[in-house]
Design an enzyme around this catalytic site. Structure first.
Site, PDB file in Angstrom:
ATOM      1  N   ASN A  38       2.470 -11.592 -12.782  1.00  0.00           N
ATOM      2  CA  ASN A  38       3.292 -11.727 -11.579  1.00  0.00           C
ATOM      3  C   ASN A  38       2.342 -11.735 -10.379  1.00  0.00           C
ATOM      4  OD1 ASN A  38       5.055 -11.527  -9.464  1.00  0.00           O
ATOM      5  ND2 ASN A  38       5.831  -9.486  -9.993  1.00  0.00           N
ATOM      6  N   TRP A  39       2.130 -12.916  -9.853  1.00  0.00           N
ATOM      7  CA  TRP A  39       1.176 -13.035  -8.736  1.00  0.00           C
ATOM      8  C   TRP A  39       1.721 -12.430  -7.443  1.00  0.00           C
ATOM      9  CZ3 TRP A  39      -1.439 -18.561  -8.584  1.00  0.00           C
ATOM     10  CH2 TRP A  39      -2.077 -18.811  -9.816  1.00  0.00           C
ATOM     11  N   LYS A  40       3.013 -12.221  -7.368  1.00  0.00           N
ATOM     12  CA  LYS A  40       3.652 -11.749  -6.128  1.00  0.00           C
ATOM     13  C   LYS A  40       3.269 -12.702  -4.975  1.00  0.00           C
ATOM     14  CE  LYS A  40       3.687  -7.184  -8.150  1.00  0.00           C
ATOM     15  NZ  LYS A  40       3.612  -5.734  -7.993  1.00  0.00           N
ATOM     16  N   HIS A  56      13.089  -7.274  -9.997  1.00  0.00           N
ATOM     17  CA  HIS A  56      11.857  -6.529  -9.730  1.00  0.00           C
ATOM     18  C   HIS A  56      12.133  -5.427  -8.706  1.00  0.00           C
ATOM     19  CE1 HIS A  56       7.757  -5.546  -8.678  1.00  0.00           C
ATOM     20  NE2 HIS A  56       7.370  -6.172  -9.780  1.00  0.00           N
ATOM     21  N   GLU A  67      10.486  -4.430  -6.306  1.00  0.00           N
ATOM     22  CA  GLU A  67      10.199  -4.813  -4.916  1.00  0.00           C
ATOM     23  C   GLU A  67      11.378  -5.576  -4.316  1.00  0.00           C
ATOM     24  OE1 GLU A  67       6.468  -6.731  -5.787  1.00  0.00           O
ATOM     25  OE2 GLU A  67       5.619  -4.780  -6.309  1.00  0.00           O
ATOM     26  N   GLU A  93       9.179  -1.330 -15.783  1.00  0.00           N
ATOM     27  CA  GLU A  93       8.124  -1.109 -14.794  1.00  0.00           C
ATOM     28  C   GLU A  93       8.427   0.147 -13.980  1.00  0.00           C
ATOM     29  OE1 GLU A  93       5.985  -5.098 -13.823  1.00  0.00           O
ATOM     30  OE2 GLU A  93       7.689  -4.886 -12.481  1.00  0.00           O
ATOM     31  N   GLY A 104       1.082  -1.021  -8.874  1.00  0.00           N
ATOM     32  CA  GLY A 104       0.099  -1.176  -7.803  1.00  0.00           C
ATOM     33  C   GLY A 104      -0.596   0.114  -7.404  1.00  0.00           C
ATOM     34  N   SER A 143       0.218  -1.280 -13.358  1.00  0.00           N
ATOM     35  CA  SER A 143      -1.224  -1.035 -13.480  1.00  0.00           C
ATOM     36  C   SER A 143      -1.787  -1.359 -14.870  1.00  0.00           C
ATOM     37  CB  SER A 143      -1.559   0.403 -13.067  1.00  0.00           C
ATOM     38  OG  SER A 143      -1.182   0.623 -11.719  1.00  0.00           O
ATOM     39  N   GLY A 167       0.585  -7.304 -12.561  1.00  0.00           N
ATOM     40  CA  GLY A 167       0.462  -7.706 -11.165  1.00  0.00           C
ATOM     41  C   GLY A 167      -0.988  -7.984 -10.817  1.00  0.00           C
ATOM     42  N   GLY A 168      -1.653  -6.999 -10.225  1.00  0.00           N
ATOM     43  CA  GLY A 168      -3.011  -7.162  -9.701  1.00  0.00           C
ATOM     44  C   GLY A 168      -3.985  -7.838 -10.661  1.00  0.00           C
TER      45      GLY A 168
HETATM   46  P1  13P Z   1       0.509  -4.011 -10.923  1.00  0.00           P
HETATM   47  O1  13P Z   1       0.028  -4.521 -12.266  1.00  0.00           O
HETATM   48  O2  13P Z   1      -0.313  -4.512  -9.785  1.00  0.00           O
HETATM   49  O3  13P Z   1       0.680  -2.525 -10.953  1.00  0.00           O
HETATM   50  O4  13P Z   1       1.974  -4.632 -10.694  1.00  0.00           O
HETATM   51  C1  13P Z   1       2.926  -4.517 -11.694  1.00  0.00           C
HETATM   52  C2  13P Z   1       4.098  -5.364 -11.340  1.00  0.00           C
HETATM   53  O5  13P Z   1       4.855  -5.056 -10.433  1.00  0.00           O
HETATM   54  C3  13P Z   1       4.314  -6.593 -12.095  1.00  0.00           C
HETATM   55  O6  13P Z   1       5.555  -7.145 -11.842  1.00  0.00           O
END
Ligand code: 13P
Length: 255
Positions: free
Chosen positions: A9-11, A98, A100, A170, A176, A216, A237-238
């Protein structure tokens, strides 16, 4: 055997040119290096890039995903993107629910349920996200809270439809933050969720559903997480923003 996923997930990251390089690098590395036929690599990129990047895919080991959709077919919803639009540019998976989007955009279980229905009607695969806050975990209500998210957004589906959904657990405290859930904590929640699915749909249906862990995940902890019997991959994510790290994550499943 249920499918295993390394989903990125590049966000809201990367310009078009940066993203194009990253997407091509991952696609090429996965094509050359990923040998487990049961693993699917999915990259959820920013909406403006979907049409262009879907044409860079040179292997069926990789699919492209959107990070959101609107449940309505069309109409006066300024700024929104429909399932039909996504499908028309080669999208196969869509992340929904998600944390967020729930937190910053006020998305409710009811709205997310409508997205599930729209995606399934359009033949796309929802990646349904769920997960508790740290306060909920510390209060000991995390299992009930996440089970409730399932009940509210998924339990209106029949068994056939449910089996087309990919789940991503998640925990919000692990997103993050660099603080990942331990593999035992992930396994514990995934088992609770699979049992919750089994209680309504039966064990066979529950056993067909892929439940990913997100929060993470990195090249250093993916192997341990993915070795857990109820952890069917990761929503990353990251670490999905680095081609080598993300490819290594995709290669971290037990043979
Ligand atoms: P991180 O891997 O950066 O913690 O993000 C997880 C995430 O929200 C994937 O959707």
């Amino acid at each position: 055997m249920r499918k295993k996923y390394a989903a990125g997930n590049w966000k809201m990251n990367k310009t078009f040119n940066e993203g194009q390089i990253l997407f091509s690098e991952v696609t090429n590395m996965v094509k050359d290096e990923l040998v487990n036929p049961n693993v699917k690599v999915v990259m959820a990129v920013p909406a403006p890039y979907l049409s262009s990047f879907s044409k860079l895919i040179n292997t069926d080991k990789v699919s492209i995903a959107a990070q959101n959709c609107h449940p309505k077919e069309s109409g006066a919803y300024t700024g929104e993107v429909s399932v039909g639009m996504l499908k028309s540019v080669g999208v196969e998976y869509v992340i929904i629910g998600h944390s967020e989007r729930r937190e910053y955009f006020g998305e409710t279980d009811e709205f997310i349920a409508a997205k599930v229905d729209a995606l399934l009607a359009g033949g796309l695969t929802p990646i349904f996200c769920c997960g508790e806050t740290l306060a909920q975990r510390e209060a000991g209500i995390h299992f009930d809270f996440v089970k409730g998210q399932f009940t509210n957004a998924l339990f209106h589906l029949d068994a056939d439809a449910l089996q087309k959904v990919v789940i991503a657990y998640e925990p919000i405290w692990a997103i993050g933050t660099g603080v990942t859930a331990s593999s035992e904590q992930a396994q514990e929640m995934h088992k609770v969720l699979r049992d919750h699915l089994a209680s309504k749909y039966g064990q066979e249906v529950a056993d067909n559903i892929s439940i990913l862990y997100g929060g993470s995940v990195g090249a250093g902890n993916a192997k341990e997480l993915f070795a857990m019997p109820d952890v069917d991959g990761g929503l990353v994510g990251g670490a999905s923003l680095k081609s080598r790290d993300f490819t290594e994550i995709a290669k971290s499943f037990p043979a």
